[in-house]
Write an enzyme that holds these catalytic residues in place. Structure first.
Site, PDB file in Angstrom:
ATOM      1  N   HIS A  23     -15.475  -9.505  46.290  1.00 16.78           N
ATOM      2  CA  HIS A  23     -15.068  -8.117  46.488  1.00 16.78           C
ATOM      3  C   HIS A  23     -13.722  -7.843  45.830  1.00 16.78           C
ATOM      4  O   HIS A  23     -13.451  -6.728  45.405  1.00 16.78           O
ATOM      5  CB  HIS A  23     -14.995  -7.840  47.988  1.00 16.78           C
ATOM      6  CG  HIS A  23     -15.105  -6.402  48.358  1.00 16.78           C
ATOM      7  ND1 HIS A  23     -16.147  -5.593  47.968  1.00 16.78           N
ATOM      8  CD2 HIS A  23     -14.293  -5.600  49.103  1.00 16.78           C
ATOM      9  CE1 HIS A  23     -15.983  -4.372  48.447  1.00 16.78           C
ATOM     10  NE2 HIS A  23     -14.859  -4.354  49.143  1.00 16.78           N
ATOM     11  N   SER A  58     -14.245  -0.436  46.672  1.00 13.81           N
ATOM     12  CA  SER A  58     -14.996  -0.450  47.913  1.00 13.81           C
ATOM     13  C   SER A  58     -15.297   0.990  48.326  1.00 13.81           C
ATOM     14  O   SER A  58     -15.958   1.716  47.598  1.00 13.81           O
ATOM     15  CB  SER A  58     -14.233  -1.225  48.992  1.00 13.81           C
ATOM     16  OG  SER A  58     -15.070  -1.558  50.065  1.00 13.81           O
ATOM     17  N   ASP A  68     -19.806 -10.677  45.371  1.00 12.24           N
ATOM     18  CA  ASP A  68     -19.469  -9.642  46.339  1.00 12.24           C
ATOM     19  C   ASP A  68     -20.667  -9.407  47.243  1.00 12.24           C
ATOM     20  O   ASP A  68     -21.629  -8.752  46.868  1.00 12.24           O
ATOM     21  CB  ASP A  68     -19.093  -8.347  45.617  1.00 12.24           C
ATOM     22  CG  ASP A  68     -18.547  -7.282  46.558  1.00 12.24           C
ATOM     23  OD1 ASP A  68     -18.626  -7.477  47.780  1.00 12.24           O
ATOM     24  OD2 ASP A  68     -18.050  -6.264  46.058  1.00 12.24           O
TER      25      ASP A  68
END
Length: 687
Positions: free
Chosen positions: A655, A544, A623
């Site tokens: 994710h 991320s 995601d």
């Protein structure tokens, strides 16, 4: 005297040899070990303080799933045992106020539903099913008088009955057309499309019957917030419920959640907050005088300081209890005497417990060991139950007195397996980072660490960016898994991290590649100077925002020999396809068309001409937080430039990589990548 000295010396040497032999017999952790560890959560102390019910998840790698069941342990000691089990998932135990019954969620007949069993011997009689929500129950709360459940479930707002919801859902499932038509934002979230559904709050009699929708309309109750505590609660007299909801027109740009009150009989809800940011997690005081809740002041800033607020029900006034407390208030639990609250607070790499008095005294920290979370309190206020994890072990169930003393571990679910593993205790480090600010982090060293040798190093970069590495166990990005392969693992909490004060946290907004990058680079230099890291064999990995920083480093330094970018932000303009637009617009001070300079300044893709470092790119198709295009753009660029690179693509993950067999491939590929570039001899031998 001489004889006694020789005896003591002999005993000391024998003990030293015994400890050395024990250490030699231990082995590094493997992926199968990680999957064999039981995952404990939701410690719920009984009203009389005598027992704790909790959820245990066992992973079946071959079946590619985990199975949950409810266990029980006595506070006075003894072995924890299965309490409620079936061939499906049983979880989220909740005691009735009198302690005679226990409610829980179960998938034994499909989607999760509320069931009730006798607490004395729940396996002796069949559990009684209470709800039949077509989309399943997400969360539930038992009313203080024991007569009602409040629960949340997804519905179609224009459906008046569950039968309508079920029929429409079945029709969608059977249809060959899977297209989505959207006419507003937040049409998809996290890893799924909303498809016109909303989360609503219902009440149902504990004996069953037709549930009542307390929050009809085209809004979500509660609003989605990853990992937040339950956002609704019963009044002590069981006649009213407080809940959080966002009624702003464009949810994708708003964090303006508000607290509402509604009768359990239904009717128009009353708004009691009117702040700009998120108001959530309402909790009635046991005496009924107050509602405590968590609040952020600024709309659109999801990392704003989370304050503790107190609403006086009679006067209809609100005041802040956390004035001068420069930390985020986590979950909160009232003491039974209504004179103070127990607060979970993230602080300096730990999950701590604070006591917050109503009389204006300072908050008092009463527990600061590792990561202690999920506190529940006995009816007399004398006992707490909670789970505690560390970088050396996953969650176990603990109890303590209400002042944080007399801590005792109740469960031993993973003790036997952990005794076989060589897991290094983390070492805290601190150094002077950017802006002349002290920066904190952890080092985890390899098994059988030899201080006379130099080791390759892996820097782990956390996501968020407003997050932190904690002295806690994770089954994803587990430092022990990297250390087991012979790496010194460094996990730093640079600017943007939580638990070090609000100014430190929000410095990163508008400065994604600035001070935090300097913090990380200085942290690497600091660890190298300690003397046990080979400066020519350093890698970095992150997910991320951590992936963003890897991508930023790709264009700004040659210090690292290998990178892993998981779900990393690459092109800030295309990243605007994310779902929660408030995040992007806050971090970069506007939209890409209103403030293009910020998006240009901090976008890694504009520095691709400098890319040289071998990079593994990992991304999931589902995601929607960091859309798949970010990873594909990065991999395409690396390949086009001839940079050694590999793509690990998961069509069935979002994710996070959650399925056991996918997780196994993730660790194998990520660790194999570092072996290839940081320890080539070891990698060759392994092949």
């Amino acid at each position: 005297m001489q004889r006694n000295f020789k005896l003591v010396l002999s005993v000391f040497l024998l003990n030293s040899l015994a400890f050395a032999a024990l250490a030699q017999n231990k082995r590094p952790i493997t992926f199968d070990d990680a999957m064999a560890l039981k995952r404990l959560s939701e410690a719920q102390i009984s009203p009389d303080g005598a027992r704790v019910a909790f959820t245990v998840a066992d992973v079946d790698k071959n079946a590619n799933r985990s199975k949950r069941s409810v266990w029980l342990v006595s506070v006075s000691g003894g072995e924890a045992k299965p309490f409620i089990t079936s061939d499906k998932n049983d979880f989220s135990p909740r005691w009735s106020a009198d302690g005679k019954q226990i409610a829980f969620l179960s998938t034994r007949e499909g989607a999760p539903q509320i069931y009730v069993a006798t607490a004395a011997n729940p396996q002796s009689t069949a559990a009684r099913k209470v709800t039949d929500a077509p989309e399943g129950v997400s969360e539930f709360v038992w009313s203080p008088n024991g007569m009602l459940f409040a629960f949340t479930t997804d519905v179609y707002p224009d459906c008046a009955t569950f039968n309508c919801v079920a029929k429409r859902g079945e029709a969608e499932e059977k249809s060959k057309v899977k297209a989505v038509i959207a006419d507003r934002l937040l049409f998809r979230h996290w890893d799924s499309f909303k498809r016109g559904k909303r989360s609503h709050l219902f009440v149902v009699n504990t004996d069953g019957g037709d549930p009542k929708d307390l929050t009809p309309g085209d809004y979500d109750t509660p609003p989605f917030s990853l990992g937040d505590p339950t956002a609704f609660d019963f009044a002590p007299d069981s006649t009213e419920i407080a809940f959080a909801r966002n009624t702003d027109k464009v949810e994708a740009t708003s964090t303006n959640n508000e607290i509402f009150l509604v009768s359990v009989n239904g009717g128009e809800a009353k708004r009691i907050t009117n702040g700009g940011g998120s108001d959530t997690t309402p909790r009635y005081s046991p005496d009924g005088k107050y509602i405590a809740f968590r609040s952020q002041a600024r709309n659109g800033f999801e990392a704003d300081r989370v304050r503790l607020m107190l609403y006086d029900r009679k006067a209809a006034t609100t005041r802040e209890l956390s004035v001068g407390f420069d930390r985020n208030v986590g979950d909160l639990t009232w003491s039974p005497n209504s004179q103070q609250l127990f607060l979970n607070v993230e602080e300096r790499g730990r999950e701590t417990l604070y006591l917050a008095p109503l009389n204006g005294d300072k908050f008092a920290r009463v527990m600061n060991e590792h990561a202690s979370t999920g506190f529940t309190v006995s009816a007399d206020g004398k006992q707490l139950a909670f789970t505690r994890a560390a970088l050396t072990h996953p969650n176990e169930v603990f109890t303590s007195s209400s002042d944080g003393k007399n801590v005792k571990q109740l469960s031993q679910a993973n003790t036997a397996l952990l005794a076989q593993l060589d897991l290094a205790a983390p070492e805290d480090i601190e150094y002077l980072g950017a802006l002349k600010t002290k920066t904190h982090g952890f080092i985890v060293k390899p098994p059988q660490f030899d201080k006379t040798k130099k080791y390759p190093m892996v820097l782990l970069i956390h996501g968020g960016p407003q997050g932190a590495w904690l002295d806690s166990w994770s089954f994803r990005w587990n430092p022990q898994m990297f250390a087991a392969r012979g790496y010194v693992v460094v996990a730093l909490n640079p600017h943007g991290s939580t638990g070090y004060g609000q100014a430190f946290t929000e410095q990163i907004s508008g400065d994604w590649g600035g001070a935090v990058y300097e913090d990380l680079m200085k942290g690497v230099d600091h660890v190298v100077k300690l003397g046990n890291v080979d400066a020519t064999r350093i890698g970095a990995a992150g997910g991320s925002y951590g992936g963003y920083m890897v991508n930023w480093m790709l264009g700004h330094t040659d210090k690292f020999k290998a990178f892993v970018s998981h779900a990393g932000v690459y092109n800030l303009t295309s990243m605007y396809a994310t779902e929660e637009l408030w995040f992007t617009e806050w971090e970069f001070k506007g939209t890409p068309w209103d403030n293009p300079a910020q998006y240009v300044k901090w976008s890694p893709h504009l520095h691709a001409k400098n890319f040289k470092t071998p990079t593994l790119v990992v991304h999931g198709e589902l995601d929607y937080r960091v859309p798949i295009g970010e990873g594909l753009q990065l991999f395409t660029t690396l390949q086009r430039k001839g940079v050694p690179s590999k793509l690990l693509y998961f069509p069935d993950e979002g994710h996070w990589i959650l399925k056991p067999q996918n997780s196994e491939l993730w660790y194998k590929t990520v660790l194999g990548w570092f072996d290839q570039w940081l320890t080539p001899n070891a990698a060759t031998a392994a092949r």
